[in-house]
Design an enzyme around this catalytic site. Structure first.
Site, PDB file in Angstrom:
ATOM      1  CG  HIS A 108      75.770  46.574  37.849  1.00 17.29           C
ATOM      2  ND1 HIS A 108      76.775  47.302  37.229  1.00 17.29           N
ATOM      3  CD2 HIS A 108      74.681  46.685  37.055  1.00 17.29           C
ATOM      4  CE1 HIS A 108      76.303  47.814  36.104  1.00 17.29           C
ATOM      5  NE2 HIS A 108      75.032  47.464  35.978  1.00 17.29           N
ATOM      6  CD  GLU A 195      77.046  44.202  31.418  1.00 16.02           C
ATOM      7  OE1 GLU A 195      77.297  43.668  32.509  1.00 16.02           O
ATOM      8  OE2 GLU A 195      76.019  44.900  31.230  1.00 16.02           O
TER       9      GLU A 195
END
Length: 339
Positions: A108, A195
């Site tokens: 990430h 998200e």
């Protein structure tokens, strides 16, 4: 946009390197075991002494070292611990111990993009970000498939960071599905937005709102759960398989008509404006700053919100109904005893 596959990657590159996987959670267990099964003979898992992951990693036949020792040993260090602790972990244990010419990798882009980690200039920095949870990365690999991955390079003093990254991605199964080239910035900002506004934040609040609306109107909580939570998987699976058109082909004409006339009443211009605000918070770094501050006060608000959700009736009703469907547990993606 460029997409790479196994044919574009030399998996022998990563097989010839010593790889340290830092962390043995969802992604860590998947990366370490997939690398091992792909023929990467020198793989270690880096964990702190006393971690519950030590026994799990050793039970899977993996060697475990502390993080500083693993960083000294490795050619490639893949950091798969929670975002909020990676900065301190790098400054205290990884950065000072890595050899010049080695590589550090992430799944990430947050810590690199927002400068929470400033890597030494003599090491490669790349990202391999599977587009799925670690449990899926592992299960898809075991069945002969793979999860698509994103690849990005932030530093390349060796001149072959991309080649090593592609080799790594291939070894964890990404090359079977496709490895998409991107940047740390693009991956980080789109991932956080997805998200927060759709996949986790948006979907959870939508399900809770639907459940609460039906229960408040006098309908049985069990019926509300089935209609607003349980059946989400059926819809998502159809979209996953063939897009929105595939889902609409499979549902009734009544359901499809309701989608067209009622969906925009729920997700309206106000929601889109709120999404723009969420994106602005992400792009400016405001979300990341707030999250790092939250961790400096022992995640007080975060833990309180987690507890509140666990106590919501939707969770209690769901637990009761899932107990009536033993096939769900039998085919569970998450096995906390192993990862």
């Amino acid at each position: 946009m460029r997409v790479y596959y196994d044919r574009d990657a030399d998996v022998n590159l990563i097989k010839g390197k010593k790889v340290a996987v830092v962390g043995y959670g969802s992604q860590g267990h998947a990366h370490a075991n997939n690398l091992k099964d792909s023929g990467v003979n020198e793989v270690v898992v880096a964990l702190r002494k006393g971690s519950a992951g030590v026994a799990k990693a050793e039970a899977a036949g993996l060697k475990v070292l502390d993080t500083a020792a693993a960083a000294k040993w490795a050619d490639v260090v893949m950091v798969l611990t929670p975002d909020e602790g990676q900065g301190d972990l790098y400054r205290e244990h990884i950065g000072p111990n890595m050899r010049g010419g080695a590589a550090i990798a992430f799944a990430h882009g947050l810590n690199i993009h927002f400068n929470l980690i400033e890597p030494r200039p003599d090491i490669d920095v790349f990202m391999i970000a599977p587009k799925g949870p670690g449990h899926t990365v592992r299960s898809e690999y075991q069945r002969g498939g793979g999860v698509p991955c994103l690849v990005a390079v932030a530093q390349n003093p060796s001149g072959n960071a991309l080649e090593v990254a592609l080799s790594y991605a291939s070894a964890i199964g990404g090359g079977r599905a496709g490895i998409i080239e991107t940047t740390f910035k693009e991956e980080c900002e789109t991932d956080l937005f997805g998200e927060q506004s759709v996949l986790c934040g948006g979907l959870v609040e939508l399900m809770k709102a639907g459940y609460e609306t039906l229960v408040a109107a006098g309908y049985a909580p069990e019926m509300a759960y089935f209609e607003c939570v349980h059946e989400v998987k059926l819809i998502v699976d159809l979209i996953y398989e063939g897009g929105i058109a595939n889902m609409n082909y499979s549902i009734s004409n009544t359901a499809e008509y309701g989608e067209y006339v009622s969906g925009p009443r729920v997700i309206d211009s106000g929601v889109r404006e709120a999404m723009k605000e969420v994106l602005a918070d992400i792009q400016s770094g405001r979300f990341t700053r707030n999250w790092m501050l939250e961790n400096k006060v022992n995640q007080t608000s975060f833990k309180a919100m987690r507890r509140q959700l666990s106590e919501h009736p939707i969770e209690q009703v769901g637990e009761k109904l899932r107990a009536m469907m033993p096939w769900i547990a039998k085919n569970a993606l998450v096995d906390k005893s192993r990862n």
